[in-house]
Design a protein around this motif. Structure first.
Motif, PDB file in Angstrom:
ATOM      1  N   ILE A 106       0.844  -1.186   0.000  1.00 50.15           N
ATOM      2  CA  ILE A 106       0.000   0.000   0.000  1.00 50.15           C
ATOM      3  C   ILE A 106       0.883   1.240   0.000  1.00 50.15           C
ATOM      4  CG2 ILE A 106      -1.870   1.212   1.191  1.00 50.15           C
ATOM      5  CD1 ILE A 106      -2.313  -1.543   2.725  1.00 50.15           C
ATOM      6  N   PRO A 107       0.978   1.932  -1.137  1.00 52.52           N
ATOM      7  CA  PRO A 107       1.708   3.202  -1.138  1.00 52.52           C
ATOM      8  C   PRO A 107       0.818   4.275  -0.502  1.00 52.52           C
ATOM      9  CG  PRO A 107       0.957   2.647  -3.357  1.00 52.52           C
ATOM     10  CD  PRO A 107       0.503   1.548  -2.457  1.00 52.52           C
ATOM     11  N   GLN A 120       0.686  -5.338   3.939  1.00 57.37           N
ATOM     12  CA  GLN A 120      -0.377  -5.988   4.711  1.00 57.37           C
ATOM     13  C   GLN A 120      -0.372  -7.472   4.352  1.00 57.37           C
ATOM     14  OE1 GLN A 120      -2.923  -4.406   6.642  1.00 57.37           O
ATOM     15  NE2 GLN A 120      -4.159  -6.227   6.990  1.00 57.37           N
ATOM     16  N   ILE A 121      -0.327  -8.342   5.361  1.00 55.52           N
ATOM     17  CA  ILE A 121      -0.392  -9.780   5.109  1.00 55.52           C
ATOM     18  C   ILE A 121      -1.767 -10.279   5.529  1.00 55.52           C
ATOM     19  CG2 ILE A 121       0.702 -10.389   7.303  1.00 55.52           C
ATOM     20  CD1 ILE A 121       2.069 -12.744   5.739  1.00 55.52           C
ATOM     21  N   GLU A 122      -2.384 -11.031   4.642  1.00 61.56           N
ATOM     22  CA  GLU A 122      -3.741 -11.532   4.851  1.00 61.56           C
ATOM     23  C   GLU A 122      -3.820 -12.987   4.412  1.00 61.56           C
ATOM     24  OE1 GLU A 122      -6.546 -10.116   6.034  1.00 61.56           O
ATOM     25  OE2 GLU A 122      -5.680  -8.154   6.385  1.00 61.56           O
ATOM     26  N   ALA A 159       8.533  -8.101   1.953  1.00 58.52           N
ATOM     27  CA  ALA A 159       8.113  -6.739   2.293  1.00 58.52           C
ATOM     28  C   ALA A 159       9.322  -5.808   2.325  1.00 58.52           C
ATOM     29  CB  ALA A 159       7.379  -6.731   3.629  1.00 58.52           C
ATOM     30  N   THR A 160      10.417  -6.283   2.872  1.00 57.07           N
ATOM     31  CA  THR A 160      11.644  -5.492   2.917  1.00 57.07           C
ATOM     32  C   THR A 160      12.163  -5.222   1.510  1.00 57.07           C
ATOM     33  OG1 THR A 160      12.186  -6.432   5.072  1.00 57.07           O
ATOM     34  CG2 THR A 160      13.985  -5.409   3.853  1.00 57.07           C
ATOM     35  N   ALA A 196       8.908  -1.739   1.943  1.00 53.04           N
ATOM     36  CA  ALA A 196       7.920  -1.438   2.982  1.00 53.04           C
ATOM     37  C   ALA A 196       8.623  -1.106   4.296  1.00 53.04           C
ATOM     38  CB  ALA A 196       6.974  -2.624   3.171  1.00 53.04           C
ATOM     39  N   HIS A 197       8.057  -0.161   5.018  1.00 53.15           N
ATOM     40  CA  HIS A 197       8.635   0.192   6.323  1.00 53.15           C
ATOM     41  C   HIS A 197       7.923  -0.523   7.460  1.00 53.15           C
ATOM     42  CE1 HIS A 197       5.448   2.869   7.835  1.00 53.15           C
ATOM     43  NE2 HIS A 197       5.213   3.049   6.560  1.00 53.15           N
ATOM     44  N   VAL A 198       6.792  -1.163   7.166  1.00 52.26           N
ATOM     45  CA  VAL A 198       6.052  -1.892   8.190  1.00 52.26           C
ATOM     46  C   VAL A 198       5.300  -3.040   7.518  1.00 52.26           C
ATOM     47  CG1 VAL A 198       3.951  -0.462   8.060  1.00 52.26           C
ATOM     48  CG2 VAL A 198       4.514  -1.617  10.197  1.00 52.26           C
ATOM     49  N   LEU A 199       5.172  -4.132   8.241  1.00 51.26           N
ATOM     50  CA  LEU A 199       4.320  -5.247   7.830  1.00 51.26           C
ATOM     51  C   LEU A 199       3.242  -5.362   8.886  1.00 51.26           C
ATOM     52  CD1 LEU A 199       3.631  -7.728   6.071  1.00 51.26           C
ATOM     53  CD2 LEU A 199       5.238  -9.047   7.471  1.00 51.26           C
TER      54      LEU A 199
END
Length: 153
Positions: free
Chosen positions: A73-74, A85-87, A112-113, A117-120
């Motif tokens: 998600i930008p 986001q992990i789902e 993610a890295t 991404a800065h957060v998961l």
């Protein structure tokens, strides 16, 4: 143990839906039947077309044993950062408790890295306390209060 990760293909769809339906909550939400309802095919096609989506399967010695979906998600905060986001994290019931979930998350964190991404982040149903404990053991922190508004039943 030979674990591999790859993007899901059309041939994986029925196995993925079967895993999604293979728990108490999933059994109420999903409709696993062959042939699959067309809604699953439409969703799969939309995911495959979207470069910010990765529907991944995990195989162990050639057998599909787990799945998850990463969404990138930008957004404007964090100086135009990317949030992952992990789902739909599922491990086949016969493989739970054998380290597959931990390996899955290690791979998801790596992806993610790599994507910057800065957060998961994730959500987990309050009816799944074991899942919450598992996520906490991986370093996830219950830092925000999540809320949902279901638009359809």
């Amino acid at each position: 143990m030979n674990v591999t990760y790859r993007l899901a293909t059309q041939d994986d769809l029925a196995d993925i839906v079967a895993m999604l339906a293979d728990d108490a909550l999933g059994a109420r939400r999903e409709q696993y039947q062959i042939p699959l309802p067309t809604a699953y095919q439409r969703a799969f096609d939309a995911i495959r077309r979207d470069s910010n989506q990765e529907l991944t399967v995990v195989t162990l010695d050639g057998e599909l044993v787990a799945t998850f979906q990463l969404t990138f998600i930008p957004y404007l905060t964090y100086q135009g950062g990317i949030r992952a986001q992990i789902e739909a994290v599922r491990v086949k019931s016969t493989y739970r408790g054998q380290g597959v979930g931990t390996a899955l998350f290690q791979y998801a964190i790596q992806r993610a890295t790599e994507r910057g991404a800065h957060v998961l982040q994730l959500t987990t149903d309050k009816k799944r306390p074991d899942a919450k404990r598992f996520y906490e053991s991986l370093g996830f922190v219950d830092s925000h209060e999540g809320m949902k508004l279901h638009l359809t039943q």
